[in-house]
Structure formats: structure tokens, C-alpha cells
Design a protein around this motif. Structure first.
Motif, PDB file in Angstrom:
ATOM      1  N   CYS A  27       0.827  -1.214   0.000  1.00 21.21           N
ATOM      2  CA  CYS A  27       0.000   0.000   0.000  1.00 21.21           C
ATOM      3  C   CYS A  27       0.859   1.260   0.000  1.00 21.21           C
ATOM      4  CB  CYS A  27      -0.932   0.027   1.208  1.00 21.21           C
ATOM      5  SG  CYS A  27      -2.244  -1.178   1.073  1.00 21.21           S
ATOM      6  N   GLU A  28       1.937   1.214   0.768  1.00 25.85           N
ATOM      7  CA  GLU A  28       2.855   2.356   0.783  1.00 25.85           C
ATOM      8  C   GLU A  28       3.376   2.631  -0.620  1.00 25.85           C
ATOM      9  OE1 GLU A  28       3.651   4.579   3.105  1.00 25.85           O
ATOM     10  OE2 GLU A  28       1.974   3.556   4.079  1.00 25.85           O
ATOM     11  N   ARG A  29       3.770   1.568  -1.279  1.00 28.27           N
ATOM     12  CA  ARG A  29       4.301   1.709  -2.628  1.00 28.27           C
ATOM     13  C   ARG A  29       3.221   2.202  -3.598  1.00 28.27           C
ATOM     14  NH1 ARG A  29       6.980  -3.358  -5.517  1.00 28.27           N
ATOM     15  NH2 ARG A  29       4.812  -3.636  -6.143  1.00 28.27           N
ATOM     16  N   GLN A  30       2.011   1.678  -3.430  1.00 31.68           N
ATOM     17  CA  GLN A  30       0.901   2.115  -4.281  1.00 31.68           C
ATOM     18  C   GLN A  30       0.641   3.607  -4.124  1.00 31.68           C
ATOM     19  OE1 GLN A  30       0.745  -0.575  -6.346  1.00 31.68           O
ATOM     20  NE2 GLN A  30      -1.445  -0.174  -6.442  1.00 31.68           N
ATOM     21  N   LYS A  31       0.703   4.072  -2.870  1.00 35.87           N
ATOM     22  CA  LYS A  31       0.439   5.501  -2.619  1.00 35.87           C
ATOM     23  C   LYS A  31       1.507   6.369  -3.284  1.00 35.87           C
ATOM     24  CE  LYS A  31      -1.748   4.561   1.741  1.00 35.87           C
ATOM     25  NZ  LYS A  31      -1.465   4.507   3.182  1.00 35.87           N
TER      26      LYS A  31
END
Ligand SMILES: [Zn+2]
Ligand SMILES: [Zn+2]
Lengths: 60, 75, 60
Positions: free
Chosen positions: C39-43
Motif C-alpha cells: 500500500c505504501e508503494r501504491q500511494k
């Protein structure tokens, strides 16, 4: 490459034939193309985040 | 009122079709139940789990073992 | 979107309960930890791609 073994080994694509209903073969609104993308994503993410090549292979 | 029990309802849902694709198509001996996939689960996570009204397809290849398990699970 | 939901703020994390099957909740072999990383990477990617989640997904 085709990421689904089952699909990869099929010589003909009966859902492409006239009168065929693609939903007899693919669930969830998948098409040949989106199913392949989905399988690719499964493989990629399992390898990357699972960090375990063997587990990823077993899941496929 | 009595409900007519179609022989088809006695058939097991096809584990390959539940996964997303079944090569046997209309000739499969299992039932192909059309379902809507959960967009959250498709993204990667759905907090509803088994309670979700949409399908959370398992990607593991069906084996005899998990056919038996999936058959035992209420759906 | 689901990527923005912070699991740490969820009171009830039913996948942690005894007998729970984590794959009922997490797809692609994710666990709570790897899902957070993802999710961090997606953001970050979404910021790079100007808020286009689809483009961010495709970049992976
Ligand atoms: Zn089938
Ligand atoms: Zn769901």
C-alpha cells in the motif's frame, strides 16, 4: 507468455468460435487477456512479496 | 410450497471456474456458477472476508483435497 | 480506495483469530505486513502517476 498453464496448453480457443459463450469458460467477466494479466499479477506479487520462489511456484 | 430440485443444484461448483477459468467450458461436468468478483479482494485485501457478498476467488490450483474443503464450506 | 485503509486503525482484525483463513481476506499471498508495504508503494506510485490508480497498478 501465457501465465495460466491450463490456458497455455490449449490448442484451440473454443470460446472464440461463433456462437460460443465466453462466460461458459471465464468467470468474473474475465476475457483471455484480462485472465492472463490477472495470472501474471498473481505470480509477480507472490514472488515479490512472498520472497519465496518455491511457494510462489506451488501456488501457480 | 415445494421447490423443484434441479439435478444441477446437486452438482459441485467447478473449482477451476471458481478460480476464474475452466477449459471445459459448457462441457464441464461441474457447475459453472457465474459470480461477481470483489473489487477490494482483486486489489489485494477485503476486510469482509467470508462475510463479503462478492466472490473472493482462491488462486491455488484445485487439488482433491481443497475440492473437498471448498465443498464443505458454506458459500 | 482500499489501499488507503490503515489496518492498524481497525479495531477488529478477524484474520488474526484462531481458525481464520488469511486467504479469505488477503489475495496474492499478502499478509498484514506485506500488504502494508504494498500500500505504501501504491500511494507513492499514485502520486507519481498523478492520482491515476490504474496507471500505478500497471506500473507494477
Ligand atoms: Zn469447469
Ligand atoms: Zn470482498
Amino acid at each position: 507468455p501465457i501465465y495460466d498453464q491450463d490456458l497455455a496448453t490449449m490448442e484451440d480457443r473454443p470460446w472464440r468460435k461463433p456462437g460460443a459463450d465466453i462466460t461458459d469458460y471465464f468467470n468474473y467477466g474475465f476475457t483471455e487477456e484480462t485472465w492472463n494479466l490477472y495470472c501474471e499479477r498473481q505470480k509477480k506479487l507472490r514472488i515479490e512479496f512472498g520472497g519465496n520462489q518455491q511457494a510462489a511456484n506451488n501456488a501457480l | 410450497p415445494f421447490r423443484h430440485i434441479d439435478p444441477e443444484t446437486k452438482m459441485k461448483d467447478c473449482p477451476w471456474y471458481d478460480r476464474g477459468f475452466c477449459r471445459h467450458g459448457p462441457y464441464c461436468k461441474h457447475r459453472h456458477r457465474r459470480r461477481a468478483v470483489c473489487p477490494n479482494y482483486l486489489a489485494g485485501f477485503c476486510p469482509q472476508g467470508r462475510e463479503c457478498q462478492h466472490a473472493h476467488p482462491s488462486f491455488g490450483l484445485p487439488s482433491f483435497e481443497n475440492i473437498a474443503i471448498s465443498h464443505a464450506k458454506p458459500s
